[in-house]
Design an enzyme around this catalytic site. Structure first.
Site, PDB file in Angstrom:
ATOM      1  N   ARG A   1      15.410  42.012  25.328  1.00 29.96           N
ATOM      2  CA  ARG A   1      15.103  42.006  26.760  1.00 29.96           C
ATOM      3  C   ARG A   1      15.772  40.830  27.478  1.00 29.96           C
ATOM      4  O   ARG A   1      15.263  40.299  28.462  1.00 29.96           O
ATOM      5  CB  ARG A   1      13.587  41.975  26.964  1.00 29.96           C
ATOM      6  CG  ARG A   1      12.899  43.174  26.319  1.00 29.96           C
ATOM      7  CD  ARG A   1      11.449  43.298  26.677  1.00 29.96           C
ATOM      8  NE  ARG A   1      10.790  44.357  25.946  1.00 29.96           N
ATOM      9  CZ  ARG A   1      10.847  45.645  26.239  1.00 29.96           C
ATOM     10  NH1 ARG A   1      11.562  46.037  27.276  1.00 29.96           N
ATOM     11  NH2 ARG A   1      10.202  46.545  25.510  1.00 29.96           N
TER      12      ARG A   1
ATOM     13  N   HIS B   1      19.665  47.793  16.516  1.00 23.49           N
ATOM     14  CA  HIS B   1      19.311  48.507  17.744  1.00 23.49           C
ATOM     15  C   HIS B   1      19.749  47.643  18.909  1.00 23.49           C
ATOM     16  O   HIS B   1      19.389  46.476  19.011  1.00 23.49           O
ATOM     17  CB  HIS B   1      17.805  48.765  17.817  1.00 23.49           C
ATOM     18  CG  HIS B   1      17.417  49.790  18.837  1.00 23.49           C
ATOM     19  ND1 HIS B   1      17.681  49.635  20.189  1.00 23.49           N
ATOM     20  CD2 HIS B   1      16.808  50.999  18.710  1.00 23.49           C
ATOM     21  CE1 HIS B   1      17.239  50.696  20.843  1.00 23.49           C
ATOM     22  NE2 HIS B   1      16.707  51.540  19.976  1.00 23.49           N
TER      23      HIS B   1
ATOM     24  N   TYR C   1      17.537  46.664  25.086  1.00 24.79           N
ATOM     25  CA  TYR C   1      16.970  47.640  26.010  1.00 24.79           C
ATOM     26  C   TYR C   1      17.584  47.526  27.405  1.00 24.79           C
ATOM     27  O   TYR C   1      17.431  48.435  28.230  1.00 24.79           O
ATOM     28  CB  TYR C   1      15.455  47.446  26.120  1.00 24.79           C
ATOM     29  CG  TYR C   1      14.700  47.770  24.860  1.00 24.79           C
ATOM     30  CD1 TYR C   1      14.986  48.925  24.130  1.00 24.79           C
ATOM     31  CD2 TYR C   1      13.683  46.948  24.408  1.00 24.79           C
ATOM     32  CE1 TYR C   1      14.284  49.239  22.970  1.00 24.79           C
ATOM     33  CE2 TYR C   1      12.968  47.248  23.258  1.00 24.79           C
ATOM     34  CZ  TYR C   1      13.267  48.400  22.546  1.00 24.79           C
ATOM     35  OH  TYR C   1      12.567  48.704  21.401  1.00 24.79           O
TER      36      TYR C   1
ATOM     37  N   HIS D   1      20.610  53.318  23.384  1.00 23.01           N
ATOM     38  CA  HIS D   1      20.194  54.317  24.362  1.00 23.01           C
ATOM     39  C   HIS D   1      21.328  54.459  25.379  1.00 23.01           C
ATOM     40  O   HIS D   1      21.807  53.431  25.905  1.00 23.01           O
ATOM     41  CB  HIS D   1      18.927  53.873  25.079  1.00 23.01           C
ATOM     42  CG  HIS D   1      17.734  53.780  24.183  1.00 23.01           C
ATOM     43  ND1 HIS D   1      16.510  53.324  24.620  1.00 23.01           N
ATOM     44  CD2 HIS D   1      17.564  54.074  22.871  1.00 23.01           C
ATOM     45  CE1 HIS D   1      15.644  53.350  23.629  1.00 23.01           C
ATOM     46  NE2 HIS D   1      16.268  53.794  22.555  1.00 23.01           N
TER      47      HIS D   1
ATOM     48  N   GLU E   1      21.504  57.467  20.953  1.00 20.88           N
ATOM     49  CA  GLU E   1      20.177  58.004  20.644  1.00 20.88           C
ATOM     50  C   GLU E   1      19.731  59.000  21.703  1.00 20.88           C
ATOM     51  O   GLU E   1      19.891  58.755  22.909  1.00 20.88           O
ATOM     52  CB  GLU E   1      19.168  56.857  20.551  1.00 20.88           C
ATOM     53  CG  GLU E   1      17.772  57.292  20.160  1.00 20.88           C
ATOM     54  CD  GLU E   1      16.842  56.125  19.919  1.00 20.88           C
ATOM     55  OE1 GLU E   1      15.623  56.353  19.816  1.00 20.88           O
ATOM     56  OE2 GLU E   1      17.330  54.968  19.840  1.00 20.88           O
TER      57      GLU E   1
ATOM     58  N   ASP F   1      15.755  60.832  17.472  1.00 19.81           N
ATOM     59  CA  ASP F   1      14.389  60.323  17.551  1.00 19.81           C
ATOM     60  C   ASP F   1      13.436  61.498  17.756  1.00 19.81           C
ATOM     61  O   ASP F   1      13.547  62.228  18.751  1.00 19.81           O
ATOM     62  CB  ASP F   1      14.273  59.318  18.702  1.00 19.81           C
ATOM     63  CG  ASP F   1      12.915  58.614  18.731  1.00 19.81           C
ATOM     64  OD1 ASP F   1      11.893  59.310  18.865  1.00 19.81           O
ATOM     65  OD2 ASP F   1      12.899  57.374  18.618  1.00 19.81           O
TER      66      ASP F   1
ATOM     67  N   HIS G   1      11.190  61.196  20.991  1.00 20.38           N
ATOM     68  CA  HIS G   1      11.977  61.428  22.199  1.00 20.38           C
ATOM     69  C   HIS G   1      12.283  62.922  22.375  1.00 20.38           C
ATOM     70  O   HIS G   1      12.215  63.450  23.488  1.00 20.38           O
ATOM     71  CB  HIS G   1      13.283  60.648  22.139  1.00 20.38           C
ATOM     72  CG  HIS G   1      13.098  59.169  22.159  1.00 20.38           C
ATOM     73  ND1 HIS G   1      14.146  58.283  21.998  1.00 20.38           N
ATOM     74  CD2 HIS G   1      11.980  58.403  22.302  1.00 20.38           C
ATOM     75  CE1 HIS G   1      13.682  57.046  22.050  1.00 20.38           C
ATOM     76  NE2 HIS G   1      12.374  57.094  22.224  1.00 20.38           N
TER      77      HIS G   1
ATOM     78  N   HIS H   1      15.074  58.342  13.755  1.00 19.90           N
ATOM     79  CA  HIS H   1      13.906  57.554  14.124  1.00 19.90           C
ATOM     80  C   HIS H   1      12.690  58.467  14.008  1.00 19.90           C
ATOM     81  O   HIS H   1      12.525  59.394  14.817  1.00 19.90           O
ATOM     82  CB  HIS H   1      14.038  57.027  15.549  1.00 19.90           C
ATOM     83  CG  HIS H   1      14.963  55.862  15.667  1.00 19.90           C
ATOM     84  ND1 HIS H   1      15.402  55.375  16.881  1.00 19.90           N
ATOM     85  CD2 HIS H   1      15.517  55.059  14.727  1.00 19.90           C
ATOM     86  CE1 HIS H   1      16.192  54.336  16.681  1.00 19.90           C
ATOM     87  NE2 HIS H   1      16.286  54.137  15.377  1.00 19.90           N
TER      88      HIS H   1
ATOM     89  N   ASP I   1       8.049  58.156  26.890  1.00 14.23           N
ATOM     90  CA  ASP I   1       8.547  57.477  25.689  1.00 14.23           C
ATOM     91  C   ASP I   1       7.514  56.443  25.244  1.00 14.23           C
ATOM     92  O   ASP I   1       7.534  55.293  25.677  1.00 14.23           O
ATOM     93  CB  ASP I   1       9.893  56.809  25.990  1.00 14.23           C
ATOM     94  CG  ASP I   1      10.492  56.112  24.771  1.00 14.23           C
ATOM     95  OD1 ASP I   1       9.875  56.174  23.687  1.00 14.23           O
ATOM     96  OD2 ASP I   1      11.570  55.514  24.905  1.00 14.23           O
TER      97      ASP I   1
ATOM     98  N   HIS J   1       5.521  55.604  21.482  1.00  9.18           N
ATOM     99  CA  HIS J   1       5.386  55.986  20.085  1.00  9.18           C
ATOM    100  C   HIS J   1       3.957  55.835  19.568  1.00  9.18           C
ATOM    101  O   HIS J   1       3.237  54.913  19.968  1.00  9.18           O
ATOM    102  CB  HIS J   1       6.318  55.150  19.209  1.00  9.18           C
ATOM    103  CG  HIS J   1       7.755  55.322  19.527  1.00  9.18           C
ATOM    104  ND1 HIS J   1       8.753  54.561  18.970  1.00  9.18           N
ATOM    105  CD2 HIS J   1       8.397  56.189  20.367  1.00  9.18           C
ATOM    106  CE1 HIS J   1       9.930  54.930  19.442  1.00  9.18           C
ATOM    107  NE2 HIS J   1       9.736  55.917  20.297  1.00  9.18           N
TER     108      HIS J   1
ATOM    109  N   GLU K   1       9.405  53.276  14.018  1.00  5.34           N
ATOM    110  CA  GLU K   1       9.357  52.266  15.071  1.00  5.34           C
ATOM    111  C   GLU K   1       7.968  52.199  15.708  1.00  5.34           C
ATOM    112  O   GLU K   1       7.678  52.873  16.684  1.00  5.34           O
ATOM    113  CB  GLU K   1      10.377  52.586  16.160  1.00  5.34           C
ATOM    114  CG  GLU K   1      11.827  52.641  15.701  1.00  5.34           C
ATOM    115  CD  GLU K   1      12.746  53.072  16.816  1.00  5.34           C
ATOM    116  OE1 GLU K   1      13.734  52.386  17.067  1.00  5.34           O
ATOM    117  OE2 GLU K   1      12.447  54.129  17.443  1.00  5.34           O
TER     118      GLU K   1
END
Length: 267
Positions: free
Chosen positions: A38, A68, A71, A107, A136, A166, A169, A201, A214, A216, A245
């Site tokens: 982030r 990964h 974000y 992403h 993804e 995923d 997703h 994922h 989204d 999980h 995840e």
């Protein structure tokens, strides 16, 4: 079958901390953030850090390593945001090369699909790496790119790019993983080709079917539920790498469920 979790690099050993965690959990695949997910700030490799990671991995049972991307990355953006996104992704590809990791997952972002494709290829140009860059599939919502398999197929056509699938997703995007997991996998194969989907994922979903949410859930406790068992038992996916995840405190539970479904034991 390779399987594992998203693990932390936070610790005195730096990146090698992830290998220690993998060994403690008995897993054969890991996913990490190469820097804060982030923040635009990069993380410089300390002298000898990459070598220590490689040496630790060589002595471990970790067969698949994934980074990964941040974000914040939005390859579909324009102007400065696109440039910062490309640079951040190139940094992850560079880290993957230094650490000897096999994949970088990102992403796609929101906006123009052609801009996403351009950005992904630009990052590969800036940081040539043996690591494969995977786009993804996303839950959708707004102008997010990559909700439908057909869109991902167009993005990667004629490129070295691949796809990370995923399950949560896909469910949130309107693919009936909860009712027909075998059919969804067949559709993934038909449209994209399973040979271009090396990483999965494996996530359950808090949000409902086709809600574009989204969020999980632990395996078997979300809206997809027991149907995920059929995903991990599907013969077409036995050579894939599965990554779960969820928050760290749920790692033991999700590993227990995964091993019960597959009959695998800790490595």
């Amino acid at each position: 079958m390779r399987y594992g979790l998203h693990v932390s690099i936070s610790g005195k050993k730096g990146y090698a901390t992830a290998i220690d965690e993998a060994e403690r959990l008995g897993i054969t695949a890991i996913q990490i953030f190469a820097k804060s997910p982030r923040s635009w700030r990069t993380r410089t490799l300390k002298p000898g850090e990459a070598e220590r990671f490689r040496e630790a991995r060589e002595l471990s049972r970790v067969a698949t390593g994934v980074i990964h991307a941040s974000y914040l990355v939005n390859l579909g953006a324009q102007g400065e945001l696109w440039e910062k996104s490309v640079f951040s992704l190139a940094d992850d590809l560079s880290k993957a090369r230094a650490l000897g990791l096999e994949y970088v997952v990102v992403h796609p972002g929101s906006g123009d699909p052609e801009q996403v494709r351009k950005g992904a290829l630009k990052a590969l140009e800036l940081a040539p790496s043996p690591a494969r860059l995977l786009l993804e599939n996303v839950a959708g919502g707004g102008q997010k790119v990559g909700r439908r398999f057909e869109e991902l197929a167009q993005l990667i056509e004629g490129t070295p790019l691949g796809v990370c699938f995923d399950t949560a997703h896909a469910f949130a995007a309107g693919y009936p993983v909860h009712e027909d997991p075998a059919g969804v996998i067949a559709e993934l194969d038909r449209v994209i080709g399973l040979e271009r989907v090396p990483v999965i994922h494996l996530n359950d979903s808090v949000g409902g079917f086709n809600t574009r949410t989204d969020h999980h859930a632990n395996l078997g406790e979300g809206q997809i539920g027991e149907a995920l068992r059929e995903v991990v038992q599907d013969a077409r996916l036995q050579e894939k790498s599965f990554i779960m995840e969820t928050p760290k405190e749920y790692d033991p539970y999700n590993l227990q469920v995964f091993r019960a479904w597959t009959g695998l034991e800790a490595s």
